[in-house]
Each structure stands twice: as structure tokens, then as C-alpha cells.
Enzyme design. Sequence first.
Site, short mmCIF file in Angstrom:
data_model
loop_
_atom_site.label_atom_id
_atom_site.label_comp_id
_atom_site.label_asym_id
_atom_site.label_seq_id
_atom_site.Cartn_x
_atom_site.Cartn_y
_atom_site.Cartn_z
N TYR A 180 0.83 -1.20 0.00
CA TYR A 180 0.00 0.00 0.00
C TYR A 180 0.87 1.26 0.00
O TYR A 180 2.09 1.18 -0.07
CB TYR A 180 -0.99 -0.05 1.16
CG TYR A 180 -1.88 -1.27 1.08
CD1 TYR A 180 -2.44 -1.65 -0.15
CD2 TYR A 180 -2.14 -2.06 2.19
CE1 TYR A 180 -3.23 -2.78 -0.26
CE2 TYR A 180 -2.94 -3.19 2.08
CZ TYR A 180 -3.48 -3.55 0.86
OH TYR A 180 -4.26 -4.67 0.75
N ARG A 227 3.10 -0.92 11.09
CA ARG A 227 3.21 -2.32 10.68
C ARG A 227 4.06 -2.42 9.42
O ARG A 227 3.84 -1.69 8.45
CB ARG A 227 1.83 -2.91 10.42
CG ARG A 227 1.83 -4.45 10.39
CD ARG A 227 0.46 -5.01 10.22
NE ARG A 227 0.39 -6.38 10.76
CZ ARG A 227 -0.34 -7.36 10.24
NH1 ARG A 227 -1.07 -7.15 9.16
NH2 ARG A 227 -0.36 -8.55 10.79
N GLY A 311 -4.15 -13.80 13.25
CA GLY A 311 -5.19 -13.36 12.33
C GLY A 311 -6.28 -14.38 12.15
O GLY A 311 -7.30 -14.36 12.83
#
Length: 370
Positions: A180, A227, A311
Site C-alpha cells: 500500500y 506495521r 489473524g
Amino acid sequence: MIDVFSSVGLGALALRNRIVMAPMTRDRAGPRDEPTDLMVEYYRQRASAGLIVTEGTQPSPAGKGYWRTPGIHSAEQVAGWRKVAEAVHAEGGLLSMQLMHVGRASVRSNKALDADTVAPSAIPSPDPIPGPDGVPVPTEMPRALETGEIPGVIAEYAAAARNARKAGMDAVELHCASGYLPMQFLSSNSNQRTDAYGGSAKNRIRFVVEALEALAGAIGADRVGFRICPGVPFNGMADADPAETYAELLRAVDGRGLAYCHLIHIPNKGFDSLELVRANWSGPVIENGGLTLEKAQAIIAAGAADAVSFGYPFIANPDLVERFRTGTPLAKADRATFYTGYGDDSRGYTDYPAAPAVENENTLESGETT
């Protein structure tokens, strides 16, 4: 005894245990990218985690790239997240909102018609992304940000952090992984700029450093995490020297009082990511990636990380902490219902039950994380 069930401090956050729920996109936001009542229940069910890091949340319309992901840039979105925070806090939990600007990792049909698609350079992401119907389609060509526009993008992050705090979030996490926008600036193949934000590793980390500075200035450094995942190829990332890039980044933000570094730990040729983090960052570390309870316990016991995040196990096991504590076998998640794209679809979202109460410890069935 220091183990995953012991308390720990991450900046301003006092976690009651060291088991963190990792951020996971679930595509359940409402039609205006607002958190729904279903999302409130989803997070409430998992509030026994020491910390919940929310799904990636766009700081602006331009930051959106996937269908039905939530935002934090409108009053309606802030109000929706406030309901989430109130529900989690009522259960004794804590929340860190992951701020996710996808940059070039976007398809037009998933975002508003007037929302721009920007990146460090006009290079499209090679990985298709699902549209509203779930069918992957090619990403669109991004527009390279002008140097003078970058402070405005960083200001959107800061505004999002302030909105997150207004909504009751305990912290924010800057998403610098998964290909991203921040990672697009970090990676040499997606950042072909010739200004102060491109070229050398020192220049390519500038966007992330300035974004973290802005977040810290908006809500306090001890409520800001970040992160990273050095070397991940997702969404077309291919840095020429990730060890150099991330060592430069970690040294630049070390000592600034940030709450934590959240590491997605994947294999890399020539270096170990956790060793790289520990050699260049003195703050708290959350370790993520392929963990079982046994591996997590060993990492905590060795002092290699301060907390561990899971997760996938949290999807089918809203009571994951208690299952770990009692040795109750883990339920398996149905991948077909991970992403529905509809805000009122509870299948595979809030319909996983907690395990019946057990009196004696049993052998644990291991679970892995994202």
C-alpha cells in the site's frame, strides 16, 4: 511469569494479555463505508484479546481500494466506530485503528467516482483486485503525487488519527506493508521519484517518517504504532535491498516514543526480519506470521517480542484467548465467507460460537495467523 497471558505495556496502552488480534479486511462496512452494527458485534466478540488492531481503514476517499472497507473521514464513519469502541471497552478490551491508504492498489469500481488514485510514481500495481462482484480485475493507472501534494496526504493521515481518537480508539497503526501507499514509497521498484522522496533509502523512507511524525503530533507518539513486512512481494513489491531500506526506516523512527512496531515476519534471503527489527529498533515489538501458541510462548519467553498477533484463528474463534488458556481445540474458518461485500451478511463473521466452558486443560490444536 512472563508468557502470552501476562500483561504488557505498549506505549500508552496497558494490555491485559499479549495476544493481539491482527488486522483483517472483512468487507462488511455499510454503503457509505461506515461501520455497521454487525461490525460492532464482531469486534465485541473478540474483545478478550489484549489488543485488537482493526481492519484497514481508509483515511480519505482516495485511500480506498477495496469494496466495503470502512473509512474514518466522515462524521457517520466516526459515529460508527464510536459504537465499536464502546462495545469493546465495555468488555475490557483495547483498540488500535489501522490506517490504510492503498495508493495504487485500487480498482475504480470500488471507490467514489471523484476519488483520485495516487502513488509515488505512475506505475500500476500488477496484482488484480476484486471488484464489487468479487471478481478480480486489473488495477488502474495511478497518478504520481506532485511533491507539493505530499504534505496534504500526510495531513489526511493526521486528521484520520484525530477522528479515530474522537471515535474512542486507543491508538492508531500506520499500515506500511502489503504494497500500500507507504510501502510504495519505501520500495525501489514502485518509487521512481527524483525528488526528496525518491532515490536513496534515506529519501524513500521520508514519507513514512513524516507520516509517523504527523500522527504522533496529532494524538501523541505513545498512541501510534506501525506495521511492516520487509521483503513481501504482495501487490507488486520488489525492493532492491529490503534489509537496507527497513534498517534505515527503523533507525529513523527509533527513540521517538512510538507505541510499537508490528512485524509480519516472512522468510527473506540474507536476513531475518525479527533480528533486523531488534537490531535497529528499541521499542516494543508485536510479532506476527505463522504462529502457533507454542511458537508464540517461546518468542515471548525468549524476549524476542513483547506481544504476538494472530489473524485467521480469530475469525472462527472469537474466544481465542480462552481457548489458548484452556487448551480447547480451535474451530476452523470457512474461507468462502471471509469476504462477502455486504454489511448485513453475518455468515462466517459473527456466527462462530465460543467454545463450551471446560474445566480441565486439554491438548491444544495449533492455529496459524495471517
